[in-house]
Design an enzyme around this catalytic site. Structure first.
Site, PDB file in Angstrom:
ATOM      1  N   LYS A  20      -8.295  -0.118  -8.125  1.00 21.57           N
ATOM      2  CA  LYS A  20      -8.037  -1.234  -8.769  1.00 21.57           C
ATOM      3  C   LYS A  20      -7.379  -1.820 -10.051  1.00 21.57           C
ATOM      4  CE  LYS A  20     -11.609  -3.129  -6.173  1.00 21.57           C
ATOM      5  NZ  LYS A  20     -13.773  -2.293  -6.732  1.00 21.57           N
ATOM      6  N   CYS A  24      15.834  -3.248 -34.181  1.00 19.78           N
ATOM      7  CA  CYS A  24      14.415  -2.654 -33.704  1.00 19.78           C
ATOM      8  C   CYS A  24      14.077  -1.954 -34.163  1.00 19.78           C
ATOM      9  CB  CYS A  24      14.269  -2.686 -32.854  1.00 19.78           C
ATOM     10  SG  CYS A  24      14.865  -4.737 -31.570  1.00 19.78           S
ATOM     11  N   ASP A  42      19.423 -15.125 -30.815  1.00 21.27           N
ATOM     12  CA  ASP A  42      18.663 -15.818 -31.585  1.00 21.27           C
ATOM     13  C   ASP A  42      19.338 -16.695 -32.681  1.00 21.27           C
ATOM     14  OD1 ASP A  42      17.604 -13.269 -31.992  1.00 21.27           O
ATOM     15  OD2 ASP A  42      17.575 -13.010 -34.280  1.00 21.27           O
TER      16      ASP A  42
END
Ligand SMILES: Cc1cc2nc3c(=O)[nH]c(=O)nc-3n(C[C@H](O)[C@H](O)[C@H](O)COP(=O)(O)OP(=O)(O)OC[C@H]3O[C@@H](n4cnc5c(N)ncnc54)[C@H](O)[C@@H]3O)c2cc1C
Ligand SMILES: Cc1cc2nc3c(=O)[nH]c(=O)nc-3n(C[C@H](O)[C@H](O)[C@H](O)COP(=O)(O)OP(=O)(O)OC[C@H]3O[C@@H](n4cnc5c(N)ncnc54)[C@H](O)[C@@H]3O)c2cc1C
Ligand SMILES: CC(C)(COP(=O)(O)OP(=O)(O)OC[C@H]1O[C@@H](n2cnc3c(N)ncnc32)[C@H](O)[C@@H]1OP(=O)(O)O)[C@@H](O)C(=O)NCCC(=O)NCCS
Ligand SMILES: CC(C)(COP(=O)(O)OP(=O)(O)OC[C@H]1O[C@@H](n2cnc3c(N)ncnc32)[C@H](O)[C@@H]1OP(=O)(O)O)[C@@H](O)C(=O)NCCC(=O)NCCS
Lengths: 559, 559
Positions: free
Chosen positions: B435, B42, B283
């Site tokens: 919120k 990655c 994978d």
């Protein structure tokens, strides 16, 4: 329908807005004794600290805009001084004109908030001693700092707001001292996490007095003298008192409404007080702690806003939605560090007689190979019987808020540590690692729960006896840079070849920097005939923070 | 016990490490055909982009360190060329010496990963055309860019890795063009979220060709000519092919193991292949999508790592832990923007015949009054019957990853939008609003579910007829800066006084910038005799992104 609301900030304004959306044709009156409505209490320290520069930004709504948008009759500078539940009226007093009048209601909502505690200490009335709750307080403090060209500040109370004020005053260039009566800052945290925060605060040159209290104030030539229980006297140009708040129950009590054991206004699961036509929300109410079952009060804007919405639903539609309580999820930025908690701390679980296990891990905010990763510490507490997660505490920098929120969502729905293990996070190098810190906390908790990992705690190192072995499995360099007194060093990668140096008859207490290598060492030893092997939860790193913060430190730190 | 593992990166190395922790005395051999083990796939794009500068950081473990720490026999540069499940042997070929030999196993684990697709296009063998999967690919690409002093790059494929490569090459100063066959980048997203990303990419001067494909390559004097289906020809110094990967099932198929419908190695809930002594992870495997029930493959490191742990548990302790599948939670940084998804996109839910409702909201990353807040867009898809959350997609900047993770955790455990409503987030001004964006997404979804909010979508604006009314409730300034053709403007705060300008007989389609004011307008109108009132989900902002990205834009944009 005629709805009256008392208090026009977090809880009150939220209730009013939702009421209007649900009932376009009701008459809605909201009373606010202060000059402003709908302001960002939470932003006040940052406005004082000039992080927020535009004062207007503090107001989410003004009386005029709120009226325009929601067709609500907003009466600022008007204090409600009494409620007559029999007649269903409130008595209001206009603070400007002095006019006193009554208004009738069909349903009444109380959201008066909480008031800062101002103890009757000698000299408390002197100039320059402030509490902070609203915009007026803020304006006073800001002006005072400016006009007095304040250089030295004493913040009394190491809670969330105290620390925010300390950070902001420090940011303005003031020399800041924090005085805290307890043995740690941030009471909702357990000691180890507080210790991390304290070490961080001290590293920035901020003075921190724990186990100490202010006994009084005196006016001096230059400013104020702050007298401490310890006998110390501190100079200050300004003092901020942040020693806590108390639910404002005066109106409710006056109206004969039930006040609960937690000293807040009692409400049922529909946020209805002991009078069915009167509801209450926000800092002033108490409810059942979903974990301990005990009465509790939160002083948090999130719950206040959400309660407002539920309250409006129940008023308009007739008790349709239950409030499930708050788990007291809270966070604060402390001198750039992010610290927070969700659920009930270990010390409070203990007090409530709830059996639990505590585990501490440490992980990078994102992949270590990607620039900018920062360590964060996560402490979880869970049931040793069924793995239910009771508490999570996080201290770190980037991404600490993210992990706290994820853990909070698990605690909120009575989830278990299995959910931490299975949690499927979004991973790319800037955001996390292939195993998220939340997964890691879960793996370790699971290993403890299933008996694959036996741990001991930082405050148990002093129980390690002559016949026991304390084993440091870090590298020789790490060991040399500082170890726990009495420890011998066998690096993890040499352990398999050097097991003959250890006795299977002894208790072996292992530690490494954060816990991982110690765990590996334990796995090796326990499968090689060593039965009594324990790994230090949180590792040397946590131990070091904690012992540094323990005044009665009986353990030798070798550096 | 003798465990053999094929493939020594995410899935394989994780399995091996956990096997060792569970079974100190087993013999563990891991085969890796490449030169390196345990590397950060990655991170490869970021190493090419010089965001990661130290090549060593790409290696979490080396063969030597892995052996030392875990006592595992690591055989790099050794390809397993065959499996004989009857004899329980593998055939290995040393890539350096050419030696071929057999090893027996008690349990075998396959983690061979997936291979990048390299279609047989004319000229594909030319110099300068690369795929990216491992460290060697990375080294080639990096050297090529450096030696050729590459100035122009063509990235074929607008998936996650393609976009990461585009960002990193752009960061190195190359002129970057992305070619994508589909009508959007990032196939797991729905079009609106992809449109936001595309607009962002284009705004940075990166060229983006959609609905187009490469038909072949030609060597030119300066470099390469890339021929497109559209007839366009692009110059390039370097081409990165990122058009997808395919599970590497060659060994498994050769051994007669079952290959599933999703073209991955079939495994049961214990990650066991059709042969009970052979497990598989990563994978290369397929499993049941927990939402659609269909066979699926993920190409993600998180699931690979977690499967490795589960697989080891099942091997050592005998099928004790079920794998519950992956909801494909994925994220990517695209030119500084954060974009991700969890669960099953609306288009895929549709294809699977799963009834659902989509709602889009937009919120600040933290309190608007605190500096640095950035808008993020959240799209959720949920069951209109029971509110179960099926999907969340997020695009934004700071804090977008946090909200995605929270939403992912709800989807993972089959939670409903009620959990978004009740979610108790940690709020202080630097981290969120009273919120949270997750709450907001929940409130709006709840309002839709309960019929309090009727919505329409950006791609339905062209169905608005002559007899309908399109109503813009933003301010006159916002309206003047750009509106949807045909809309009249009545600002929300004037609506109550100007309702006589509207007919109760008409369908009224309302919009504002993001959806909130439109909702308020709808609440007012629906309680005032207007029955057919709809609010644009995601508002003008989303509509504008989407229409800008729709080539066959039939709607007039007035600016
Ligand atoms: C400095 C500061 C920082 C904070 N930071 C955070 C944070 O980061 N995160 C967080 O979650 N919470 C924070 N809080 C707490 C949060 O602001 C409160 O929990 C929340 O505002 C409570 O809402 P409420 O409606 O109950 O009370 P309030 O918001 O305090 O509103 C009550 C209002 O009622 C009015 N009132 C009271 N009695 C009467 C009467 N008799 N007649 C008319 N009006 C009356 C008061 O004047 C007041 O304006 C902070 C608070 C302060 C003071
Ligand atoms: C450039 C790039 C960026 C990525 N970014 C991300 C990201 O940001 N987030 C994310 O979640 N995922 C990302 N991924 C995907 C992630 O890396 C994979 O999902 C993960 O590595 C899969 O693990 P695996 O063990 O199945 O396969 P791999 O990690 O690919 O390991 C398989 C190994 O098996 C070896 N092998 C195969 N056949 C044999 C054989 N016959 N004998 C011996 N050895 C063999 C291969 O050489 C290979 O090293 C990225 C992948 C790439 C290529
Ligand atoms: C602002 C305030 C008046 C409340 O107003 P509010 O209208 O309830 O809150 P918001 O403006 O956030 O809007 C939320 C509403 O918009 C809706 N909404 C938000 N985005 C939307 C969108 N894209 N489409 C449709 N509806 C949307 C939500 O569903 C919610 O409505 P609902 O409750 O009826 O479901 C009140 O919260 C307040 O005074 N806040 C400041 C004080 C404070 O909280 N202080 C402490 C913290 S610093
Ligand atoms: C590194 C690698 C070899 C796996 O090793 P691993 O030992 O399973 O993983 P970690 O080093 O993260 O350690 C995790 C273990 O340490 C334990 N642990 C972590 N912190 C701990 C602490 N503070 N105290 C005790 N134990 C701890 C965990 O419980 C876990 O053990 P468990 O699985 O037995 O429960 C493998 O993941 C790998 O090769 N990764 C790189 C390749 C890759 O993933 N590429 C794709 C992504 S870029």
């Amino acid at each position: 329908m005629r709805y009256i609301i008392i208090g026009a900030v977090a809880g009150g304004a939220s209730t009013a807005a939702r009421l209007r959306r649900l009932d376009e044709h009701a008459e809605i009156i909201i009373f606010e004794k202060g000059e402003y409505i709908s302001y960002a209490n939470c932003g006040l320290p940052y406005y004082i600290g000039e992080v927020i520069t535009d004062r207007n930004k503090l107001f989410v709504q003004t009386a005029a805009s709120f009226n325009q948008r929601f067709n609500i009759d907003v009466r600022v500078l008007t204090e409600v001084t009494g409620i007559d539940p029999g007649k269903k009226t409130v008595t209001a007093e206009n603070q400007v004109t002095g006019d006193v009048y009554e208004e009738t209601y069909d349903k009444l909502v109380l959201s008066p908030g909480a008031g800062p505690i101002r103890p009757p200490l000698p000299g408390i009335g002197n100039d320059g001693i402030f509490t902070l709750r609203n915009v007026s307080d803020t304006d006073y403090i800001k002006k005072y700092i400016y006009h007095k060209q304040a250089k030295k500040a004493v913040v009394v109370g190491g809670g969330f707001i105290g620390l925010e004020m300390a950070e902001n005053l420090h940011g303005l260039g003031l020399d800041v001292t924090i005085i805290e009566m307890g043995n740690q800052v941030m009471a909702p945290l357990d000691f180890p996490l507080a210790a991390i925060v304290q070490q961080h605060i001290r590293s920035l040159g901020v003075h921190l007095y724990l186990n100490n209290a202010v006994t009084g104030f005196e006016q001096t030539d230059g400013g104020l003298a702050v007298n401490l229980k310890s006998g110390d006297v501190l100079d200050a140009d300004i003092v901020i008192l942040s020693i806590g708040v108390r639910p404002d129950t005066r109106l409710a009590a006056g109206a004969g409404l039930k006040i609960g054991e937690g000293r807040g206004i009692y409400v049922n699961e529909y946020l209805q007080t002991s009078n069915p036509d009167i509801y209450a929300v926000g800092d002033a109410i108490e409810f059942e702690n979903p974990i301990t079952g005990q009465a509790m009060v939160t002083y948090l804007a999130g719950p206040a806003n959400k309660q407002g919405r539920i309250c409006a639903n129940n008023i308009v539609m007739g008790n349709v939605q239950q409030y499930h309580g708050s788990i007291n999820t809270a966070i604060v930025q402390v001198f750039g560090m992010t610290v927070g908690t969700a659920g009930t701390a270990s010390k409070h679980l203990k007090a409530a007689g709830i059996k639990h296990t505590v585990s501490t891990t440490s992980s990078g905010s994102h992949a270590g190979y990607f620039p900018g990763a920062k360590q964060m510490t996560i402490q979880v507490a869970f049931s040793p019987d069924n793995g239910r997660l009771y508490n999570a505490q996080v201290a770190g920098f980037d991404g600490a808020d993210k992990r706290l929120d994820i853990l909070s969502s698990v605690i909120k729905r009575n989830g278990t540590i299995d959910e931490l293990v299975e949690f499927e996070h979004a991973y790319a190098p800037p955001y996390s690692s292939a195993k998220d810190p939340v997964n890691m906390a879960g793996f370790v908790a699971e290993n403890i729960l299933l008996g694959r990992l036996n741990i001991f705690y930082w405050d148990e190192t002093n129980k390690i006896g002559e016949d026991d072995l304390l084993l440091d499995v870090r590298s020789p360099e790490e060991y040399r840079a500082g170890y726990i007194g009495g420890a011998i060093n066998i690096p993890i990668d040499e352990l398999r070849g050097r097991m003959d140096e250890l006795s299977t008859q002894k208790n072996i207490y292992i530690y490494c920097e954060a816990g991982l290598r110690g765990y590996l060492a334990q796995r090796i030893l326990r499968q090689s005939g060593f039965n009594n092997v324990y790994n230090l939860s949180g590792g040397y790193r946590l131990w070091k923070n904690c012992t540094a913060e323990t005044e009665q430190n009986t353990i030798e730190v070798v550096c």
